[in-house]
Motif scaffolding. Structure first.
Motif, mmCIF file in Angstrom:
data_model
loop_
_atom_site.group_PDB
_atom_site.id
_atom_site.type_symbol
_atom_site.label_atom_id
_atom_site.label_comp_id
_atom_site.label_asym_id
_atom_site.label_seq_id
_atom_site.Cartn_x
_atom_site.Cartn_y
_atom_site.Cartn_z
ATOM 1 N N ILE A 103 0.826 -1.134 -0.015
ATOM 2 C CA ILE A 103 0.083 -0.026 0.002
ATOM 3 C C ILE A 103 0.914 1.109 -0.089
ATOM 4 C CG2 ILE A 103 -0.094 0.033 2.623
ATOM 5 C CD1 ILE A 103 -3.056 1.147 1.891
ATOM 6 N N ILE A 104 0.464 2.268 -0.721
ATOM 7 C CA ILE A 104 1.172 3.668 -0.867
ATOM 8 C C ILE A 104 0.340 4.468 -0.202
ATOM 9 C CG2 ILE A 104 2.240 5.386 -2.584
ATOM 10 C CD1 ILE A 104 3.521 2.736 -2.893
ATOM 11 N N THR A 105 0.937 5.327 0.605
ATOM 12 C CA THR A 105 0.166 6.344 1.397
ATOM 13 C C THR A 105 0.608 7.660 0.611
ATOM 14 O OG1 THR A 105 0.268 5.186 3.504
ATOM 15 C CG2 THR A 105 0.036 7.463 3.837
ATOM 16 N N THR A 106 -0.331 8.302 -0.216
ATOM 17 C CA THR A 106 -0.084 9.061 -1.059
ATOM 18 C C THR A 106 0.170 10.282 -0.575
ATOM 19 O OG1 THR A 106 -2.389 9.325 -1.460
ATOM 20 C CG2 THR A 106 -1.264 7.980 -3.178
ATOM 21 N N THR A 107 0.013 10.739 0.498
ATOM 22 C CA THR A 107 0.231 12.137 1.358
ATOM 23 C C THR A 107 1.593 12.027 2.193
ATOM 24 O OG1 THR A 107 -0.796 11.226 3.262
ATOM 25 C CG2 THR A 107 -1.975 12.647 1.954
#
Lengths: 305, 168
Positions: A103-107
């Motif tokens: 999972i990529i945390t886009t913030t």
């Protein structure tokens, strides 16, 4: 003759099956919110399949994942979340972790604004309301996609470069439009305080340290317009009157009925429905991030100028 | 017997298609792999670049590569002349001496610079001059407005025989 027909059927089915395999073999990306799905599509093009958990108009704060969402994440290759606790109880990272998906945390890399929530300071998750922050989202997505599919890196970067330039022009256009509103009328009151980054970036609500103004006693979350007591309603009305706002804005993810009644009571006009936690449905002007920002700004300018 | 006939037809069709595609791709590779003629022009070339604004770091730059994104880039025919990592002040002229890579025929100078977002109501430009042996052969300005990056290509023709016959 029969043999030739069998041969043709075999030949056609071979092509169809190889086409189906080509589609099925595309990596699948699952984004939590409509905004992140849009950013991902701008970068992915047709190389990846981008799916979104939230439907347009759904509220990420209160969303409860369904068995279909679990299945969607299980079939994915990578997941994208906003982070900063936008996804109530971190439902997106829970879905991805349970399914064993990256999972990529886009913030990541954004300097969050601190806001007061129920007596404690927390990071405001609505970072996409600053196009500069969206540049960070996009860069994180490019990095994630490039790790997932190194052969596509150059194309992801090329698409991202175009989108980033569009964001730059959007940022500039918003400044020009907001400049049409006299400074003393730049008061943005919305039904929940999602617009802190917007107000900070584009200098609205100077009397509130350039932060979003939501009527006191009104908030999103558990009640979403419900649970309003007479005391809270009195506070909301008083708060709107004190703000001096020329208009009050409702949001597409929140039931507008009660706030319309309150606006009537205060004598402040309704400026319109803003896209906030979710973009618009397919075919609407707000179905993309740039469209959503454009329509929001035009509503604000028309109501406040 | 019929089965063999079907297999034979299938092999002929698929084999023919495969052969055609392989042959076509080989021809394309031969075309692209052809060594280009060396069209470089002898001479002393100087490029001058002058922005009408002070450059600043672009907050909308792609940051995925290892190197940081320069606020000003100059290329000649696709080759970097400079990626200026320091801020360039309004009106400051950057002068690149002894530039190589000017070709006989069509040439392009690409320039990209990041103006301040706070000056989004202004039009911004970057003036580009090319001198050949102290003779001005290109003098053009790339413009942008509404806060966009100043980014553009200046094309010119260089004829080795006819001095000064340049498209401006």
């Amino acid at each position: 003759m029969k043999g030739i027909i069998y041969g043709l059927v075999f030949f056609v089915s071979l092509f169809c099956s190889s086409f189906a395999v080509a589609i099925a073999s595309k990596p699948i990306v699952v984004a939590s919110t409509t905004q992140i799905a849009d950013f991902a599509r701008q970068v992915a093009g047709d190389r990846l399949i981008v799916k979104c958990v939230l439907a347009p108009g759904a509220d990420p704060h209160t969303y409860q994942p369904t068995p279909d969402d679990v299945q969607m994440v299980l079939e994915s290759d990578i997941c994208l979340e906003n982070g900063l606790h936008l996804e109530g109880k971190n439902w997106m990272s829970t879905l991805a972790t349970d399914a064993g998906k990256p999972i990529i945390t886009t913030t990541d890399g954004i300097k969050p604004l601190a806001i007061s929530s129920e007596g404690e300071m927390v990071a405001d998750p609505h970072a996409w309301f600053s196009p500069k922050n969206v540049a960070v989202y996009v860069n994180n997505i490019v990095k994630g996609f490039s790790q997932l599919d190194p052969d596509g890196k150059q194309n992801y970067e090329a698409r991202a470069t175009l989108f980033l330039q569009q964001l730059r022009v959007l940022d500039s256009w918003v400044r020009q439009q907001i400049n049409r509103i006299p400074t003393q009328r730049r008061i943005l009151v919305t039904t929940h305080d999602a617009f802190n980054y917007f107000c900070t970036e584009f200098k609205l609500n100077a009397n509130n340290n350039f932060l979003s103004i939501a009527p006191v006693g009104w908030s999103t979350g558990a009640e979403v317009g419900g649970g309003m007591t007479p005391e809270r309603r009195r506070k909301v009305v008083q708060s709107i009157k004190e703000s001096g706002a020329p208009a009050l804005f409702v949001e597409t993810t929140i039931n507008p009925k009660q706030i319309r009644e309150i606006a009537k009571e205060t004598g402040v006009k309704i400026g319109g429905e803003l896209y906030s936690d979710s973009m618009g449905p397919e075919g609407s002007a707000g179905e993309t991030y740039i469209g959503m920002m454009r329509e929001n700004v035009l509503l604000m300018v028309n109501a406040l100028k | 017997m019929r089965f063999l006939l079907v297999v034979t037809i299938w092999v002929v069709i698929v084999g023919g298609l495969w052969g055609y595609i392989a042959d076509r791709d080989t021809r394309r590779q031969q075309i692209t792999a052809a060594t280009p003629m060396d069209l470089s022009v002898e001479g002393r070339f100087v490029i001058e670049v002058t922005p009408t604004f002070s450059t600043e770091k672009d907050p909308f730059a792609l940051t995925t590569s290892d190197s940081s994104v320069p606020p000003l880039t100059v290329k000649l025919n696709g080759m970097y002349i400079d990626t200026h990592t320091q801020e360039v002040l309004r009106g400051q002229t950057l002068r690149y001496e002894d530039v190589s890579g000017v070709l006989s025929g069509h040439n392009e100078i690409y320039v990209s610079a990041s103006p301040p977002l706070s000056e989004n109501t202004l039009e911004h430009g970057v003036r580009v001059k090319l001198y050949e042996d102290s003779t001005l052969v290109v003098d053009q300005t790339v413009w942008a407005d509404q806060g966009a990056l100043v980014s553009g290509t200046i094309s010119f023709n260089h004829s080795a025989d006819e001095e000064g016959s340049h498209d401006h």
